[in-house]
Scaffold this motif. Structure first.
Motif, PDB file in Angstrom:
ATOM      1  N   LEU A 171       0.884  -1.229   0.098  1.00  0.00           N
ATOM      2  CA  LEU A 171      -0.072   0.014  -0.088  1.00  0.00           C
ATOM      3  C   LEU A 171       0.769   1.041   0.163  1.00  0.00           C
ATOM      4  CD1 LEU A 171      -2.980  -0.958   2.446  1.00  0.00           C
ATOM      5  CD2 LEU A 171      -3.064  -0.702   0.064  1.00  0.00           C
ATOM      6  N   ASN A 172       1.937   1.330   0.676  1.00  0.00           N
ATOM      7  CA  ASN A 172       2.829   2.342   0.814  1.00  0.00           C
ATOM      8  C   ASN A 172       3.313   2.589  -0.540  1.00  0.00           C
ATOM      9  OD1 ASN A 172       2.301   3.023   3.354  1.00  0.00           O
ATOM     10  ND2 ASN A 172       4.281   1.684   4.245  1.00  0.00           N
ATOM     11  N   GLU A 173       3.484   1.593  -1.362  1.00  0.00           N
ATOM     12  CA  GLU A 173       4.297   1.787  -2.698  1.00  0.00           C
ATOM     13  C   GLU A 173       3.196   2.338  -3.405  1.00  0.00           C
ATOM     14  OE1 GLU A 173       6.173  -1.815  -4.184  1.00  0.00           O
ATOM     15  OE2 GLU A 173       7.525  -1.987  -2.432  1.00  0.00           O
ATOM     16  N   ILE A 174       2.019   1.776  -3.424  1.00  0.00           N
ATOM     17  CA  ILE A 174       0.978   2.292  -4.526  1.00  0.00           C
ATOM     18  C   ILE A 174       0.901   3.843  -4.102  1.00  0.00           C
ATOM     19  CG2 ILE A 174      -1.426   2.282  -4.771  1.00  0.00           C
ATOM     20  CD1 ILE A 174      -1.402  -0.736  -4.163  1.00  0.00           C
ATOM     21  N   PHE A 175       0.725   4.053  -2.742  1.00  0.00           N
ATOM     22  CA  PHE A 175       0.662   5.571  -2.489  1.00  0.00           C
ATOM     23  C   PHE A 175       1.742   6.373  -2.694  1.00  0.00           C
ATOM     24  CE2 PHE A 175      -2.824   3.505   0.023  1.00  0.00           C
ATOM     25  CZ  PHE A 175      -4.378   4.534  -0.540  1.00  0.00           C
ATOM     26  N   ASP A 176       2.971   5.994  -2.337  1.00  0.00           N
ATOM     27  CA  ASP A 176       4.108   6.733  -2.966  1.00  0.00           C
ATOM     28  C   ASP A 176       4.141   6.868  -4.454  1.00  0.00           C
ATOM     29  OD1 ASP A 176       4.986   6.448  -0.274  1.00  0.00           O
ATOM     30  OD2 ASP A 176       6.375   4.785  -0.416  1.00  0.00           O
ATOM     31  N   THR A 177       3.935   6.155  -5.233  1.00  0.00           N
ATOM     32  CA  THR A 177       3.636   6.094  -6.731  1.00  0.00           C
ATOM     33  C   THR A 177       2.722   7.199  -7.115  1.00  0.00           C
ATOM     34  OG1 THR A 177       4.225   3.761  -6.784  1.00  0.00           O
ATOM     35  CG2 THR A 177       3.534   4.853  -8.801  1.00  0.00           C
ATOM     36  N   THR A 182       1.452   9.704  -4.981  1.00  0.00           N
ATOM     37  CA  THR A 182       1.913  10.908  -4.671  1.00  0.00           C
ATOM     38  C   THR A 182       3.022  11.586  -5.628  1.00  0.00           C
ATOM     39  OG1 THR A 182       3.408  10.041  -3.138  1.00  0.00           O
ATOM     40  CG2 THR A 182       1.291  10.874  -2.423  1.00  0.00           C
ATOM     41  N   ALA A 183       4.054  10.478  -6.114  1.00  0.00           N
ATOM     42  CA  ALA A 183       5.093  11.251  -6.920  1.00  0.00           C
ATOM     43  C   ALA A 183       4.411  11.499  -8.233  1.00  0.00           C
ATOM     44  CB  ALA A 183       5.908   9.980  -7.174  1.00  0.00           C
ATOM     45  N   GLU A 184       3.401  10.896  -8.733  1.00  0.00           N
ATOM     46  CA  GLU A 184       2.618  11.611  -9.902  1.00  0.00           C
ATOM     47  C   GLU A 184       2.184  12.710  -9.838  1.00  0.00           C
ATOM     48  OE1 GLU A 184      -0.080   8.583 -11.408  1.00  0.00           O
ATOM     49  OE2 GLU A 184       1.592   6.790 -11.776  1.00  0.00           O
ATOM     50  N   GLU A 185       1.427  12.868  -8.766  1.00  0.00           N
ATOM     51  CA  GLU A 185       0.762  13.986  -8.344  1.00  0.00           C
ATOM     52  C   GLU A 185       1.967  15.431  -8.446  1.00  0.00           C
ATOM     53  OE1 GLU A 185      -1.487  13.920  -4.965  1.00  0.00           O
ATOM     54  OE2 GLU A 185      -3.137  12.530  -5.844  1.00  0.00           O
ATOM     55  N   GLU A 186       3.082  14.998  -7.702  1.00  0.00           N
ATOM     56  CA  GLU A 186       4.047  15.999  -7.742  1.00  0.00           C
ATOM     57  C   GLU A 186       4.617  16.321  -9.248  1.00  0.00           C
ATOM     58  OE1 GLU A 186       6.853  14.552  -5.045  1.00  0.00           O
ATOM     59  OE2 GLU A 186       5.604  14.694  -3.276  1.00  0.00           O
ATOM     60  N   SER A 187       4.781  15.528  -9.941  1.00  0.00           N
ATOM     61  CA  SER A 187       5.537  15.553 -11.215  1.00  0.00           C
ATOM     62  C   SER A 187       4.349  16.413 -12.090  1.00  0.00           C
ATOM     63  CB  SER A 187       5.597  14.169 -12.005  1.00  0.00           C
ATOM     64  OG  SER A 187       4.567  13.665 -12.041  1.00  0.00           O
ATOM     65  N   LYS A 188       3.100  15.934 -11.827  1.00  0.00           N
ATOM     66  CA  LYS A 188       1.822  16.926 -12.525  1.00  0.00           C
ATOM     67  C   LYS A 188       2.056  18.376 -12.289  1.00  0.00           C
ATOM     68  CE  LYS A 188      -1.387  13.453 -13.602  1.00  0.00           C
ATOM     69  NZ  LYS A 188      -2.806  12.867 -13.203  1.00  0.00           N
ATOM     70  N   GLU A 189       2.172  18.701 -10.846  1.00  0.00           N
ATOM     71  CA  GLU A 189       2.329  20.089 -10.397  1.00  0.00           C
ATOM     72  C   GLU A 189       3.428  20.640 -10.883  1.00  0.00           C
ATOM     73  OE1 GLU A 189       2.144  19.775  -6.247  1.00  0.00           O
ATOM     74  OE2 GLU A 189      -0.070  19.068  -6.013  1.00  0.00           O
ATOM     75  N   GLN A 190       4.623  20.060 -11.004  1.00  0.00           N
ATOM     76  CA  GLN A 190       5.668  20.786 -11.432  1.00  0.00           C
ATOM     77  C   GLN A 190       5.362  21.200 -13.055  1.00  0.00           C
ATOM     78  OE1 GLN A 190       9.284  18.164 -10.750  1.00  0.00           O
ATOM     79  NE2 GLN A 190       8.827  18.725  -8.442  1.00  0.00           N
ATOM     80  N   LEU A 191       4.812  20.508 -13.633  1.00  0.00           N
ATOM     81  CA  LEU A 191       4.585  20.730 -15.041  1.00  0.00           C
ATOM     82  C   LEU A 191       3.651  21.888 -15.181  1.00  0.00           C
ATOM     83  CD1 LEU A 191       3.942  17.328 -16.738  1.00  0.00           C
ATOM     84  CD2 LEU A 191       6.092  18.945 -16.811  1.00  0.00           C
TER      85      LEU A 191
END
Length: 166
Positions: free
Chosen positions: A149-155, A157-166
């Protein structure tokens, strides 16, 4: 010529012997009468043509009995030999099997194929086995539900952060 009233061995006349022969061919005689007839046919008094057929049949049967007894004794010996041969073969097979098993167990080896190379050094093989078990253990720890579950949510959150940076 012979006198038919003459009484040969066993107190019978020639006429009585002829009658006994006829009864023999009709299968109306007892074992004792057949034994008397056999012994009579060996005497000089039974040398006439009238007893040739009886002599031939009784001689044939005597030879047949003799051959049959020899054959049954031979068959008995053959069957005993066959049993002994089978027993000996089984014992030899058992001895060969046991000796193969003993030598095979003595030659137990640790063998591993690492990158296509055959390794027979027991220490190296055991070391590689332990490493493999450690890898499996690490993988099984990753399979814990909490970690997954941590790996899923880490993924996520990592995707959301990358979207925000764009």
């Amino acid at each position: 010529m012979r006198n038919s009233n003459k009484r040969p061995a066993h107190n019978r006349s020639i006429t009585e012997w002829k009658a006994l022969v006829e009864r023999y061919f009709e299968a109306d005689t007892s074992k004792e009468e057949e034994a008397e007839l056999r012994s009579f046919l060996t005497l000089p008094e039974a040398a006439g043509k009238e007893f040739d057929e009886a002599r031939a049949v009784l001689s044939f049967l005597a030879v047949g009995r003799e051959l049959s007894e020899k054959k049954s004794a031979t068959v008995s010996l053959r069957s005993h030999r066959r049993i002994w041969n089978i027993a000996a073969s089984l014992l030899i097979g058992l001895a060969i099997g046991c000796s193969w098993l003993v030598t095979h167990q003595r030659n137990n080896q640790c063998i591993a194929y690492i990158h296509g190379e055959k390794i027979t050094n027991s220490e190296i093989v055991l070391q590689q086995m332990k490493l493999s078990f450690q890898e499996i253990q690490v993988d099984s720890e990753k399979l814990d539900v909490k970690n997954q579950l941590n790996e899923i949510f880490d993924t996520l959150t990592a995707e959301e952060e990358s979207k925000e940076q764009l």
